[in-house]
Design an enzyme around this catalytic site. Sequence first.
Site, short mmCIF file in Angstrom:
data_model
loop_
_atom_site.label_atom_id
_atom_site.label_comp_id
_atom_site.label_asym_id
_atom_site.label_seq_id
_atom_site.Cartn_x
_atom_site.Cartn_y
_atom_site.Cartn_z
N LYS A 130 36.48 47.57 32.26
CA LYS A 130 37.13 46.26 32.07
C LYS A 130 37.32 45.94 30.57
O LYS A 130 36.72 46.60 29.70
CB LYS A 130 36.28 45.20 32.78
CG LYS A 130 36.24 45.36 34.31
CD LYS A 130 35.45 44.23 34.95
CE LYS A 130 35.47 44.32 36.48
NZ LYS A 130 34.75 43.17 37.11
N TYR A 163 43.18 42.07 42.85
CA TYR A 163 42.08 41.24 43.32
C TYR A 163 42.52 40.24 44.40
O TYR A 163 41.88 39.20 44.58
CB TYR A 163 41.45 40.50 42.14
CG TYR A 163 40.48 41.35 41.34
CD1 TYR A 163 39.30 41.83 41.92
CD2 TYR A 163 40.72 41.66 40.00
CE1 TYR A 163 38.40 42.60 41.19
CE2 TYR A 163 39.81 42.42 39.26
CZ TYR A 163 38.66 42.88 39.87
OH TYR A 163 37.76 43.63 39.14
N ASN A 165 31.75 41.80 33.32
CA ASN A 165 30.67 42.71 33.71
C ASN A 165 31.01 44.21 33.61
O ASN A 165 30.53 45.02 34.38
CB ASN A 165 30.16 42.34 35.11
CG ASN A 165 31.25 42.39 36.16
OD1 ASN A 165 32.37 42.77 35.86
ND2 ASN A 165 30.91 42.02 37.38
N HIS A 184 34.57 47.87 37.21
CA HIS A 184 34.89 47.67 38.63
C HIS A 184 34.67 49.00 39.34
O HIS A 184 34.96 50.05 38.78
CB HIS A 184 36.35 47.25 38.82
CG HIS A 184 36.79 47.37 40.25
ND1 HIS A 184 36.57 46.37 41.17
CD2 HIS A 184 37.37 48.40 40.94
CE1 HIS A 184 37.01 46.78 42.36
NE2 HIS A 184 37.50 48.00 42.25
N GLU A 216 42.78 51.23 46.58
CA GLU A 216 42.76 50.98 45.13
C GLU A 216 43.26 52.18 44.33
O GLU A 216 43.94 52.01 43.32
CB GLU A 216 41.35 50.59 44.71
CG GLU A 216 40.94 49.23 45.27
CD GLU A 216 39.51 48.82 44.93
OE1 GLU A 216 38.79 49.61 44.29
OE2 GLU A 216 39.12 47.70 45.30
P1 GDP Z 1 32.01 43.59 42.35
O1 GDP Z 1 32.56 44.34 43.52
O2 GDP Z 1 30.57 43.92 42.07
O3 GDP Z 1 32.87 43.75 41.11
O4 GDP Z 1 32.01 42.04 42.72
P2 GDP Z 1 33.03 41.17 43.59
O5 GDP Z 1 34.02 42.05 44.31
O6 GDP Z 1 32.22 40.23 44.40
O7 GDP Z 1 33.79 40.29 42.50
C1 GDP Z 1 34.84 40.85 41.74
C2 GDP Z 1 34.68 40.43 40.32
O8 GDP Z 1 34.87 39.02 40.22
C3 GDP Z 1 33.28 40.66 39.70
O9 GDP Z 1 33.09 41.96 39.24
C4 GDP Z 1 33.29 39.66 38.57
O10 GDP Z 1 34.04 40.17 37.46
C5 GDP Z 1 34.05 38.50 39.18
N1 GDP Z 1 33.14 37.52 39.75
C6 GDP Z 1 32.39 37.62 40.87
N2 GDP Z 1 31.66 36.52 41.08
C7 GDP Z 1 31.96 35.69 40.07
C8 GDP Z 1 31.55 34.37 39.73
O11 GDP Z 1 30.73 33.75 40.41
N3 GDP Z 1 32.10 33.83 38.61
C9 GDP Z 1 33.01 34.51 37.85
N4 GDP Z 1 33.52 33.91 36.76
N5 GDP Z 1 33.41 35.76 38.13
C10 GDP Z 1 32.90 36.34 39.23
MG MG Z 2 34.30 44.09 44.59
#
Ligand code: GDP
Ligand code: MG
Length: 143
Positions: free
Chosen positions: A11, A51, A114, A117, A128
């Site tokens: 990222k 997303y 973070n 991805h 994807e």
């Molecule tokens: P991942 O699969 O571990 O990347 O997590 P998810 O699919 O649940 O979420 C996608 C991405 O959205 C995450 O990697 C974060 O960059 C972002 N994200 C998830 N939860 C939050 C949140 O509570 N706040 C914010 N600002 N970003 C979030």
């Molecule tokens: Mg995810």
Amino acid sequence: MAVERTLSIIKPDAVAKSVIGKILARFEQAGLNVVATKMLHLSEELAGGFYAEHKERPFYNDLVAFMTSGPVVVSVLEGENAVALNRELMGATNPKEAAEGTIRADFAETIDENAVHGSDSAASAEREVAYFFEDSEICPRTR
Ligand code: GDP
Ligand code: MG
């Protein structure tokens, strides 16, 4: 366990920190081969479409803004159990909860920025990978 492919994105925060090489090295050290990779600066449309499953989440707009804030490195990783292995190497979504030695623990501080991805299932990996790469851009090892 069969050989699988998964999609990885380094990222914008990690690209800005100049840890592309360190992150790719972790994949290779764990036995995941990079079979396709490219750097690109995502448009809002491309990041938003990627997303789309999070469209109704409160963080969606922030997520798209972050993912378009700078270049990313998108890669296809191939190896035994690649989807789960990549998720293990990445660590938990929230770097504060990520296990010691994982990419997110070592290279990220906050849940919204973070570092990486990774596809979360074989089905999302297939979708994807196809979202970013033509079949002809994927180069499995020949030696
Ligand atoms: P991942 O699969 O571990 O990347 O997590 P998810 O699919 O649940 O979420 C996608 C991405 O959205 C995450 O990697 C974060 O960059 C972002 N994200 C998830 N939860 C939050 C949140 O509570 N706040 C914010 N600002 N970003 C979030
Ligand atoms: Mg995810």
